[in-house]
Scaffold this active site. Structure first.
Site, short mmCIF file in Angstrom:
data_model
loop_
_atom_site.label_atom_id
_atom_site.label_comp_id
_atom_site.label_asym_id
_atom_site.label_seq_id
_atom_site.Cartn_x
_atom_site.Cartn_y
_atom_site.Cartn_z
N ILE A 1 4.19 4.15 -10.61
CA ILE A 1 5.53 3.83 -10.12
C ILE A 1 5.76 2.34 -9.97
O ILE A 1 6.87 1.90 -9.70
CB ILE A 1 5.81 4.52 -8.77
CG1 ILE A 1 4.67 4.26 -7.79
CG2 ILE A 1 6.08 6.00 -8.96
CD1 ILE A 1 4.95 4.78 -6.40
N GLY A 2 4.73 1.56 -10.13
CA GLY A 2 4.93 0.12 -10.00
C GLY A 2 3.82 -0.63 -10.71
O GLY A 2 2.69 -0.14 -10.82
N GLY B 1 2.40 -4.47 -10.59
CA GLY B 1 2.45 -5.85 -10.12
C GLY B 1 1.51 -6.69 -10.92
O GLY B 1 0.89 -6.23 -11.89
N SER C 1 -1.89 -5.51 -9.44
CA SER C 1 -2.10 -4.13 -9.04
C SER C 1 -1.21 -3.19 -9.82
O SER C 1 -0.22 -3.59 -10.41
CB SER C 1 -1.76 -3.99 -7.55
OG SER C 1 -0.39 -4.28 -7.37
N SER C 2 -1.61 -1.94 -9.80
CA SER C 2 -0.75 -0.89 -10.30
C SER C 2 -0.50 0.02 -9.11
O SER C 2 -1.38 0.22 -8.27
CB SER C 2 -1.45 -0.08 -11.39
OG SER C 2 -1.83 -0.94 -12.43
N VAL C 3 0.70 0.55 -9.04
CA VAL C 3 1.02 1.43 -7.91
C VAL C 3 1.28 2.83 -8.45
O VAL C 3 2.00 3.00 -9.44
CB VAL C 3 2.23 0.89 -7.11
CG1 VAL C 3 2.50 1.78 -5.90
CG2 VAL C 3 1.98 -0.54 -6.65
N LYS D 1 -1.77 1.75 -4.04
CA LYS D 1 -1.76 0.48 -4.75
C LYS D 1 -3.19 0.16 -5.14
O LYS D 1 -4.05 -0.04 -4.28
CB LYS D 1 -1.17 -0.60 -3.82
CG LYS D 1 -1.10 -1.97 -4.41
CD LYS D 1 -0.22 -2.85 -3.55
CE LYS D 1 -0.39 -4.31 -3.87
NZ LYS D 1 0.55 -5.15 -3.14
N ASP E 1 7.18 -13.77 0.31
CA ASP E 1 7.60 -13.25 -1.00
C ASP E 1 8.71 -12.20 -0.84
O ASP E 1 8.65 -11.11 -1.42
CB ASP E 1 6.41 -12.66 -1.75
CG ASP E 1 6.71 -12.49 -3.24
OD1 ASP E 1 7.69 -13.12 -3.72
OD2 ASP E 1 5.99 -11.74 -3.93
N1 LIG Z 1 4.87 2.49 -0.72
C1 LIG Z 1 5.44 2.49 -1.92
N2 LIG Z 1 6.15 3.54 -2.33
C2 LIG Z 1 6.72 3.57 -3.53
N3 LIG Z 1 6.66 2.56 -4.41
C3 LIG Z 1 5.98 1.47 -4.09
C4 LIG Z 1 5.33 1.37 -2.82
N4 LIG Z 1 4.72 0.16 -2.77
C5 LIG Z 1 4.98 -0.45 -3.92
N5 LIG Z 1 5.73 0.31 -4.73
C6 LIG Z 1 6.26 -0.02 -6.06
O1 LIG Z 1 5.32 -0.81 -6.75
C7 LIG Z 1 5.86 -2.10 -7.07
C8 LIG Z 1 4.77 -3.14 -7.00
O2 LIG Z 1 4.20 -3.11 -5.71
P1 LIG Z 1 3.71 -4.43 -4.99
O3 LIG Z 1 4.85 -5.40 -4.97
O4 LIG Z 1 3.13 -4.08 -3.70
O5 LIG Z 1 2.58 -4.92 -6.02
P2 LIG Z 1 2.19 -6.39 -6.44
O6 LIG Z 1 1.01 -6.33 -7.33
O7 LIG Z 1 2.05 -7.22 -5.22
O8 LIG Z 1 3.48 -6.80 -7.25
P3 LIG Z 1 3.99 -8.26 -7.55
O9 LIG Z 1 3.05 -8.91 -8.47
O10 LIG Z 1 5.36 -8.03 -8.16
O11 LIG Z 1 4.09 -8.93 -6.22
C9 LIG Z 1 7.01 -2.29 -6.08
O12 LIG Z 1 8.00 -3.13 -6.59
C10 LIG Z 1 7.52 -0.86 -5.89
O13 LIG Z 1 8.44 -0.53 -6.90
#
Ligand SMILES: Nc1ncnc2c1ncn2[C@@H]1O[C@H](COP(=O)(O)OP(=O)(O)OP(=O)(O)O)[C@@H](O)[C@H]1O
Length: 655
Positions: free
Chosen positions: A153-154, A156, A159-161, A176, A271
């Site tokens: 679903i995400g 980053g 990371s992958s979510v 995450k 952020d």
């Molecule tokens: N608790 C959650 N429930 C549903 N979706 C989530 C949740 N946490 C994160 N996501 C999804 O995953 C995406 C990426 O999460 P997150 O921003 O924590 O990762 P990141 O690696 O820090 O990303 P980035 O590099 O953009 O900062 C979010 O934009 C969101 O769409």
């Protein structure tokens, strides 16, 4: 996932049924034993009989015996296959049999949901315990449960979510996944900071860390959160969704409440942007992604890095190089979001730090003479424009509700001390005048929408456009924004919309390389090209090209910058760059030389902003031309047959 689901396929083998398990890297042994048995009563390692419904199973993974609760008929995954869970060893026999969720925060270190546990560190893999001891203190890894991964679903930078189901409770969660390459202590330390910060926070508008799962096998760590159906960037980018004023007020009120809590606990988020604001189906907004967050003390001189916050939401003092700053940087970002929600699109989509600064001055005005006199910011002299800019926020957004404009004017004050606080924002007329903020539970329900969905949608549209262009023999450069976006017709928006620039990255020569200026590199193949000219090797291929989503790619570059800079300059005292090792966590690849690019500071010595912008634009144009030439050369190259290529590369064709 530390809890790894494996399906027992044959008497002597366990094969992963969940792709969280990298089965190629580990040998698993399943040891059946009766429910009342201790580990010592198990049969010989390696022998396995399909468990009866009442048998508990010990799994030995890479030398760690792991015990789980008695197997029941519910131990089945969605394909109705029996599920075996692998994790770290537990010492408490009760837990062995009951699979109590073990990574819940405890009231006191050592206690767990009312049950005394032994010191936790023994339960953690040493690579984590040795570096992140403080962050995991009082917690034990969730290892006797299993999760069924449902969807990605995400995505980053680091990371992958995933959306996943807790097989014990049936609860849907978000996991995450952070992968550490070679358990690099530096990157583990950054993750530890995120965990520590998340544990310090406890508020309905802040994402709560529900648990941790480690994988001894793949070296990944999973942060478990409540599942949220949407993020603000995804919702806002969904065609057909238009926020009402009470809805915007409702989201902003929740954002400020969450921020107020963070700031009161001495934490800067650093952020704030749409994709980090998660929203559930009940209309509740929670601030997520504390990967760049840090502690601050207003009474102490703490040196922090200025290279934080996704570019479009970055406060001017950070762009000027401030290393002592406070909550005002989050308020600036919140101001950008508030304006964006009314305008329907990001208000200052800069491509580089210089351009960002210029956009800020043009919209919000440049600082007063007094500010420049007082300012001891590293880049203050370089960025000081030759003539002052007047703020034009009121004219530009004259169609906004008056109370919104008043708050925007405050939050987007160029001088940080004039922005007030999250608490004062909550007291502003914006929230007390009609129409009042909506009740979250009365907000419309939407189908799940994430930034990633919007990215995929836009990527698909981009591909279609590219194919269409190709058919017509035209160029494939992405331009402009989707027509259905409502736009405020400011010069900034017009300029952004007309941008034909593709992917440009600026590689600032380090002192070691003997450079002082910047050079522009052409886009590399396989890198997302978006209409705003930022790109990096860290950019996920699905990065979108709508205004709403481009911020994500900028962030990715920002993070790449951080990584690059820490490898070149080390940390600033007391502060840390996010997961600051020079590695690509998104792919798990070791870094390629010259892969990481970052912008700025881009000011040549003695430069002034206007001259610099002209020069800057010229260089961007040159880079675009160069990129096009290179691209057509690459295309020609690709058209060569294998034999021709062979000849060409071995030089036998005499060229
Ligand atoms: N608790 C959650 N429930 C549903 N979706 C989530 C949740 N946490 C994160 N996501 C999804 O995953 C995406 C990426 O999460 P997150 O921003 O924590 O990762 P990141 O690696 O820090 O990303 P980035 O590099 O953009 O900062 C979010 O934009 C969101 O769409």
């Amino acid at each position: 996932m530390g809890c790894i689901c494996a399906t027992a396929r044959s008497p002597n083998a366990a094969v992963a049924n969940n792709d969280l398990l990298d089965s190629s890297k580990s040998i698993l042994h399943l040891i059946p034993h009766p429910p009342s048995s201790s580990a010592s009563s198990s049969k010989k390692e390696g022998s396995f009989t399909r468990p009866t419904p009442t048998a508990s199973i010990t799994v030995v993974a890479n030398g760690y015996p792991v015990v789980r609760r008695p197997s029941t008929s519910s131990d089945r995954n969605s394909n109705n296959k029996p599920v075996v869970v692998i994790g770290a060893p537990t010492k408490n026999p009760t837990r062995r049999l009951t699979a109590i969720p073990v990574a819940q925060p405890t009231q006191q270190p050592g206690s767990l949901a009312g049950i005394k546990t032994e010191p936790a560190t023994a339960e953690w893999p040493s690579w984590l315990a040795s570096v992140a001891g403080e962050a995991i203190k009082g917690w034990v890894p969730r290892c006797a449960d299993s999760y069924e991964k449902l969807d990605k679903i995400g995505q980053g930078t680091y990371s992958s979510v995933y959306k996943a189901r807790d097989l014990e409770t049936g609860k849907i969660v978000a996991m995450k996944k952070v992968r550490f390459v070679n358990m690099d202590p530096e990157s583990v330390r950054f993750m530890a900071r995120e965990i520590l910060i998340l544990r310090k926070l406890d508020h309905p508008n802040v994402m709560k860390l529900e648990g941790l799962v480690t994988s001894r096998l793949s070296g990944s760590l999973y942060l478990v959160f409540e599942y949220m159906e949407h993020d603000l960037a995804g919702l806002a980018a969904t065609p057909g969704i238009k926020f009402s004023e009470p809805q915007i007020k409702c989201y902003m009120q929740q954002l400020f409440r969450g921020l107020e809590h963070c700031h009161r606990r001495g934490i800067l988020h650093r952020d704030i942007k749409g994709s980090n604001l998660l929203i559930n189906n009940e209309g509740v907004l929670k601030i997520g992604d504390f990967g760049l967050a840090n502690f601050y003390r207003s009474d102490r001189d703490l040196q922090l890095t200025s290279r934080v916050v996704t570019l479009w939401y970055r406060a001017p003092e950070l762009l000027l190089g401030a290393t002592e700053y406070g909550p005002a940087i989050d308020l600036w970002s919140a101001g950008c979001i508030l304006t964006e929600l009314f305008a329907g699109k990001p208000i200052m989509p800069g491509r580089t730090e210089v351009e960002q600064m210029h956009k800020i001055f043009k919209l919000c005005g440049s600082p007063s003479e007094d500010y420049w006199r007082r300012a001891t910011l590293p880049l203050a002299t370089s960025f000081k424009p030759s003539h002052p800019y007047k703020p034009v926020l009121a004219e530009t957004f004259s169609h906004f509700p008056a109370s919104a404009l008043t708050l925007i004017n405050k939050l987007l004050a160029i001088e940080p001390e004039k922005r007030g606080s999250a608490a004062s924002a909550l007291r502003s007329e914006f929230f007390t005048t009609e129409p009042l903020p909506a009740n979250p539970s009365n907000l419309p329900r939407y189908p799940p929408s994430k930034e990633l969905d919007a990215k995929l949608r836009n990527e698909e549209a981009r591909k279609l456009r590219a194919e269409d262009n190709k058919r017509r023999g035209g160029e494939t450069v992405t331009r402009g924004r989707p027509k259905d976006h409502k736009t405020a017709q400011t010069p900034e928006f017009m300029a952004a919309g007309q941008s034909k620039v593709t992917c440009i990255s600026h590689k600032f020569k380090t002192d070691e390389e003997g450079g002082t200026g910047f050079r522009i590199e052409p886009p590399r193949r396989g890198i997302q090209q978006n209409g705003h000219g930022h790109a990096s090797s860290m950019v996920h291929p699905s990065v979108a090209n709508t205004e709403w989503n481009r911020g994500g790619s900028i962030k990715r570059q920002t993070n790449a910058e951080l990584k690059s800079r820490i490898s070149q300059t080390g940390d600033l005292s007391g502060d840390s760059y996010r997961r600051g090792s020079n590695r690509d966590y998104s792919t798990g690849n070791a870094p390629r030389k010259n892969r990481i690019h970052y912008s700025g500071p881009l000011m040549p010595p003695g430069g002034n902003l206007e001259d610099l912008l002209k020069e800057h634009e010229k260089q961007i144009q040159q880079a675009v031309r160069k990129a096009r030439v290179e691209k057509s050369a690459t295309n020609k190259n690709q058209a060569l047959t294998g034999q021709q290529q062979q000849q060409r590369y071995t030089g036998r064709n005499g060229r």
